[in-house]
Design an enzyme around this catalytic site. Structure first.
Site, PDB file in Angstrom:
ATOM      1  N   ASP A 297     -15.166   1.817  -1.217  1.00 37.96           N
ATOM      2  CA  ASP A 297     -13.807   1.269  -1.173  1.00 37.96           C
ATOM      3  C   ASP A 297     -12.975   2.097  -2.144  1.00 37.96           C
ATOM      4  O   ASP A 297     -13.227   3.281  -2.294  1.00 37.96           O
ATOM      5  CB  ASP A 297     -13.816  -0.223  -1.523  1.00 37.96           C
ATOM      6  CG  ASP A 297     -12.667  -0.995  -0.876  1.00 37.96           C
ATOM      7  OD1 ASP A 297     -11.510  -0.585  -1.069  1.00 37.96           O
ATOM      8  OD2 ASP A 297     -12.914  -1.994  -0.194  1.00 37.96           O
ATOM      9  N   HIS A 331     -11.602   4.570  -0.245  1.00 40.24           N
ATOM     10  CA  HIS A 331     -10.403   4.199   0.508  1.00 40.24           C
ATOM     11  C   HIS A 331      -9.156   4.800  -0.135  1.00 40.24           C
ATOM     12  O   HIS A 331      -8.183   5.096   0.552  1.00 40.24           O
ATOM     13  CB  HIS A 331     -10.273   2.678   0.594  1.00 40.24           C
ATOM     14  CG  HIS A 331     -11.203   2.055   1.589  1.00 40.24           C
ATOM     15  ND1 HIS A 331     -11.893   2.779   2.530  1.00 40.24           N
ATOM     16  CD2 HIS A 331     -11.561   0.752   1.798  1.00 40.24           C
ATOM     17  CE1 HIS A 331     -12.618   1.965   3.275  1.00 40.24           C
ATOM     18  NE2 HIS A 331     -12.449   0.737   2.844  1.00 40.24           N
TER      19      HIS A 331
END
Length: 556
Positions: A297, A331
């Site tokens: 992430d 991300h």
């Protein structure tokens, strides 16, 4: 056994003076970078073997390790040594004045026996919540460290759900055959029935009045812990070690002060749900340098609480210097939000590289958060192979992966103006300079709210090769200077919608461009183009019906 005094001499300095970044226009409006106090330890060393620890990968060392830490702290502090070996353990609780030091060939490996982790009152994504006890934690401590060059492994695969779309067919088949359960759609694997049950509750584990931990026992496995959580600690050093395979976030300092992260390798599998690298939440005086992140992430993320609870806490993350770091899969490379309800301010990011991150510089929030993010100074950033935006400001974040999966369709944001309240977030006063990007889906993207534009942003000396160019939506007082944007899509290079007081100075673009600007929105006004050759483009501008041509002003 005594650890070499030479090693610890470098951390007995008392104060780490962070360099002043002089001679740079990006920092001209900034306060001085933070001065971060660092740690100091006695050289006395306790080897965990002396408390009965066994490094055979089978013996459970929870008691031995915690006894060594407690003894060291009670004796005034020092070093607790994790020597060579594979050290299976349950949760470890840090104590003041203790440096947990891992040898190079030491692996601290956390058990997959969930019964070893109690449900405790904790914090999840900016809100008070019941979670499983973190593998490593510390609360209300002073002068603590984890150092060395060994590996800390959270055994996260035992905890995490996995989406079928993120695996190959053979990987998915092997995962399903390993045990666990699959949801009704056969698209998500869960390690247990309790984990699957928790997924059906949108606010799983969030504390509500009159409940206790026993009320959440039926979904316990779903309440994954962050690997390392430090709460309300002062003078913290994390240096040299590899921290990997967390059930959720890898590193989560919360309400800490004087925090240094140096030369860490932080890893999570790219399919790992909520597998952030580091989330600095409501902390003050922070240095992150020479670290490497490759995670599932966001890579390096700034937070300060979520919605009402974050605003009531009222603790911004402030005085942060981030320099000389590399982020691979993530991300976002450097991220602020979306849980930023307590605000963030006075943050410097310098000399970092993002390689294959979904988004490079990522600033995200949404209505309901509140909070102000301001005084952000970013300089000397390199990026390659960015699947999404190189630079993104988005006030419509909805907790989805930034890059859609194949075949996934997302509804266009419906823009409507609502009254400004304490729940209205703000992004303002960002200065970004010297950014170089080879490969991105889009170069620069702004999307503010009609009632609260993104405002007062300067981006200078940027070269981007991307599929698409620049979008500026619901933004004001934006200056883009010395921007080179080579976008494969030739029309338009720049899209503007309901934006005001936008200045382009020395904008350069690909020679094949057929449309330079398209302008939409009745609130668009005062768009200035200075020192820019507009003769190479087939059409300079296209305007929505009803917009005055005076909205766009081109000057030599």
């Amino acid at each position: 056994m005594r650890t070499s005094r030479n090693y610890f001499s470098s951390i007995k300095k008392g104060i780490l003076a962070v360099i002043v970044l002089s001679g740079s226009s990006v920092f001209a409006q900034a306060p001085q970078p933070p001065v971060v106090q660092t740690v100091s330890f006695r050289s006395d060393t306790i080897n965990i073997v002396n408390h009965g620890a066994k490094g055979d990968g089978h013996f459970l060392n929870t008691t031995a390790i915690n006894k060594a830490i407690e003894q060291s702290s009670l004796q005034g502090g020092g070093v607790v040594l994790i020597p060579s070996g594979l050290w299976l353990t349950g949760p470890i609780i840090l104590k003041s004045n203790v440096n947990l030091h891992l040898k190079r060939d030491a692996i601290l490996f956390f058990t997959d026996d969930f019964d070893q982790y109690k449900l405790i009152a904790a914090n999840w994504e900016g809100q008070p919540a019941w979670r499983n006890q973190s593998p490593i934690s510390g609360t209300d401590l002073t002068n603590i460290a984890i150092t060395g060059s060994g590996v800390i492994d959270g055994n996260g695969d035992a905890w995490r759900m996995v989406k079928k779309s993120k695996l190959t067919d053979s990987q998915w088949k092997n995962l399903v055959n390993s045990g666990g359960v699959v949801d009704k759609s056969s698209q998500i694997w869960y390690p247990s029935e309790k984990s699957l049950a928790g997924s059906k509750d949108k606010k799983a584990g969030v504390m509500t009045a009159g409940t206790s931990s026993s009320d959440y026992e039926h979904i316990k496995d779903f309440l994954r812990p962050n690997l390392l959580v430090l709460t309300n600690c002062k003078k913290v050093l994390l240096e040299g070690v590899t921290i990997q395979n967390s059930p959720a976030w890898n590193l989560h300092p919360l309400l800490c002060e004087d925090l240094t992260l140096r030369r860490l390798l932080v890893r999570n599998p790219w399919y790992g749900q909520n597998g952030d690298g580091v989330d600095i939440e409501s902390c003050k005086n922070v240095l992150i340098e020479d670290c490497t992140f490759d995670v599932g992430d966001d890579g390096i993320c700034i937070k300060s609480g979520r919605d009402k609870s974050g605003r009531e806490r009222g603790k911004p993350t402030e005085n942060v210097l981030i320099r000389n770091n590399v982020v691979y899969h993530a991300h976002g490379g450097f991220v602020i939000g979306s849980e930023m309800s307590g605000g963030a301010k006075n943050i410097w990011v310098q000399d970092c590289s993002f390689i294959g991150t979904d988004i490079g510089l990522r600033f995200k929030t949404k209505r309901g958060r509140g909070g102000t993010v301001e005084n952000i100074f970013i300089e000397n950033i390199n990026m390659i192979d960015i699947p999404g935006e190189a630079i993104l400001f988005d006030m419509y974040y909805e907790a989805v992966d930034p890059v859609p999966m194949a075949g996934e369709k997302r509804e266009k944001v419906k823009a409507e103006k609502i009254p400004v309240t304490e729940e209205t977030p703000q992004f303002k006063n960002f200065h970004i300079k010297n950014v170089f990007v080879n490969g991105a889906e889009k170069g620069i993207f702004f999307r503010g709210l009609p009632e609260m534009n993104i405002q007062d942003i300067t981006i200078e000396n940027v070269t981007i090769q991307a599929k698409k160019g620049i979008d500026i939506i619901e933004a004001s007082n934006i200056k883009l200077k010395d921007i080179i944007i080579f976008s494969k899509e030739t029309a338009p290079v720049v899209h503007i919608e309901n934006a005001q007081n936008i200045v382009f100075e020395n904008l350069k673009y690909q020679e094949e461009a057929s449309l330079l600007f398209d302008l939409y929105g009745e609130n668009s006004k005062n768009i200035q183009v200075i020192k820019t050759d507009v003769n190479k483009v087939k059409t300079i501008s296209k305007m929505e019906s009803g917009l005055s041509k005076s909205v766009l002003k081109i000057k030599k």
